[in-house]
Design an enzyme around this catalytic site. Structure first.
Site, PDB file in Angstrom:
ATOM      1  N   LYS A 191       0.681  -1.049  -0.038  1.00 34.36           N
ATOM      2  CA  LYS A 191      -0.052   0.015   0.033  1.00 34.36           C
ATOM      3  C   LYS A 191       0.881   1.259  -0.202  1.00 34.36           C
ATOM      4  O   LYS A 191       1.942   1.382   0.850  1.00 34.36           O
ATOM      5  CB  LYS A 191      -0.886  -0.058   1.312  1.00 34.36           C
ATOM      6  N   ARG A 370       4.690   8.440   0.325  1.00 34.75           N
ATOM      7  CA  ARG A 370       4.928   7.649  -0.867  1.00 34.75           C
ATOM      8  C   ARG A 370       6.120   6.896  -1.147  1.00 34.75           C
ATOM      9  O   ARG A 370       7.140   7.404  -0.901  1.00 34.75           O
ATOM     10  CB  ARG A 370       4.469   8.541  -2.193  1.00 34.75           C
ATOM     11  N   SER A 371       5.913   5.854  -1.710  1.00 40.10           N
ATOM     12  CA  SER A 371       7.151   4.851  -2.258  1.00 40.10           C
ATOM     13  C   SER A 371       8.083   4.628  -1.217  1.00 40.10           C
ATOM     14  O   SER A 371       9.256   4.478  -1.324  1.00 40.10           O
ATOM     15  CB  SER A 371       8.092   5.822  -3.248  1.00 40.10           C
ATOM     16  N   ARG A 372       7.319   4.485  -0.242  1.00 38.52           N
ATOM     17  CA  ARG A 372       8.328   3.919   1.278  1.00 38.52           C
ATOM     18  C   ARG A 372       9.305   4.824   1.490  1.00 38.52           C
ATOM     19  O   ARG A 372      10.265   4.534   2.390  1.00 38.52           O
ATOM     20  CB  ARG A 372       8.899   2.684   0.927  1.00 38.52           C
ATOM     21  N   PHE A 373       9.292   6.353   1.372  1.00 38.43           N
ATOM     22  CA  PHE A 373      10.031   7.247   1.766  1.00 38.43           C
ATOM     23  C   PHE A 373       9.428   8.071   2.584  1.00 38.43           C
ATOM     24  O   PHE A 373       9.252   9.182   2.795  1.00 38.43           O
ATOM     25  CB  PHE A 373      10.312   8.290   0.415  1.00 38.43           C
TER      26      PHE A 373
END
Length: 394
Positions: A191, A370-373
């Site tokens: 997610k 977002r994007s695991r950042f």
């Protein structure tokens, strides 16, 4: 007044069964609502009443509207496109009445919502019985009509393809992805987050103030069990264990929960008085990690909280030798009955039951991005009692 464990739900490959399951859950919430009226009269807005009110609000604010949309946007239109003859004639009468009842019940709910919100936050302890009765009766008759007329028609008329179409629409409405049938299903679960940001220059200088801000936001967002936290402890041999408990107080002194001192966590904290707490609020894409030293609360604080609990919870605390083996459920029930007979309506707090308070030394606030950042802001207690604040890489 509420059930701790949810019933097993059918899959969306059985959409009519899912709709019936929704009705069963509505009936449980209505039963809780009806029980709440005499409970408030007898006990006021105690912890049990507040939790029950919050659970009812959560269901009728979130799940019930989805159920109405299932019927109005998918089930009824599909029936109207399929039904012929007598079925079409019956549906022509039934469909407008069902939609009108949805709007009627929505209006009733708004009045009850305001009363329940005041009960949930402890600012009021009254619930108008006439409105509860009217709401429950209207919902009961409405669900009976759907189960006796609408559902049988759908079962009789819909093809397998139409059932799959209905189930897929209901599943998509809830944001649930279709099941993955490969061995990589777990690895593919993903997610992307993006609701909010966390800036080190905008958070509070004091982590307790920042925690309070996030906790208040979790309450307003009606996060499921915002007060639930994982407590991880380590025994004398270095073996860790964790479990979910409910926080009962937080302030400048630390984070407090109550339990049996002879339980596994109690024994481990005796051997190693350090622990880690974790709050996870997926609805807000947030978690908070708290680490520090643990001490027992004062006997006065433990007494005060113990006597604020519902009677059955107090008796259960006495009856259960927490974490110790027992033969079966019946033996547990027998222990409770014996304690209830012995102590009656005024049990004293047992000496082995009380509070633990974690005095924080490190608190990390995590905001999904977002994007695991992700954003990670950590507070570290300094020798002079102040807090140093900084950012960690995701």
């Amino acid at each position: 007044m509420t059930s701790a464990l949810p019933d097993s739900a059918p899959g969306f490959d059985q959409p009519i069964a899912v709709l019936k399951h929704c009705h069963d859950r509505i009936r449980k919430q209505l039963a809780t609502l009806e029980k709440l009226v005499p409970h408030l009269a007898a006990h006021g807005a105690d912890e049990q009443a507040r939790q029950a009110a919050a659970a009812v609000i959560k269901y009728f604010d979130q799940a019930a509207p989805l159920h109405h949309e299932d019927e109005e946007h998918d089930l009824i239109p599909m029936l109207q496109a399929t039904a012929q003859g007598e079925d079409a004639a019956l549906l022509a009468q039934l469909a407008p009445a069902i939609v009108a009842e949805h709007h009627q019940m929505d209006g009733m709910w708004q009045g009850l919502h305001e009363q329940l919100r005041a009960i949930a936050d402890g600012s009021a302890a009254t619930l108008r019985e006439s409105e509860v009765r009217r709401f429950a009766d209207t919902y009961g008759a409405h669900m009976a009509r759907e189960e006796n007329q609408l559902a049988p028609m759908a079962k009789r008329l819909f093809s397998a393809g139409q059932m799959a179409q209905l189930g897929s629409a209901m599943q998509a409405r809830r944001g649930i992805a279709a099941a993955v049938s490969t061995g990589d299903a777990v690895a593919s679960l993903r997610k992307d987050y993006g609701q909010a940001t966390l800036n080190e220059h905008e958070v509070a200088a004091d982590p307790i103030v920042q925690f309070n801000s996030w906790f208040e936001q979790a309450l307003k967002a009606q996060v499921n069990e915002p007060n639930a936290m994982s407590v991880a402890t380590v025994d004398g041999a270095g073996r860790p264990s964790s479990r979910i408990v409910l926080i009962k107080q937080y302030d400048v002194r630390g984070f407090t929960w109550y339990t049996n001192y002879d339980s596994q966590k109690g024994r481990q904290l005796q051997e190693n008085p350090h622990a880690a707490l974790l709050f996870f609020w997926p609805e807000l894409e947030r978690q908070i990690r708290i680490e520090g030293r643990v001490e027992r609360t004062s006997e006065e604080d433990s007494d005060k909280y113990f006597h604020s609990r519902p009677l059955k919870s107090r008796l259960a605390a006495i009856a259960s030798a927490q974490s110790m083996p027992i033969a079966d459920r019946q033996a547990l029930e027998d222990n409770y009955d014996a304690v209830a007979r012995q102590f009656g309506e005024a049990p004293a707090r047992p000496a082995n039951w009380g509070g633990f308070r974690l005095i924080p030394e490190r608190i990390e606030f995590w905001q999904g991005r977002r994007s695991r950042f992700h954003d990670r802001i950590v507070y570290t207690l300094q020798p002079d009692g102040s807090w140093a604040r900084g950012r960690l890489q995701p």
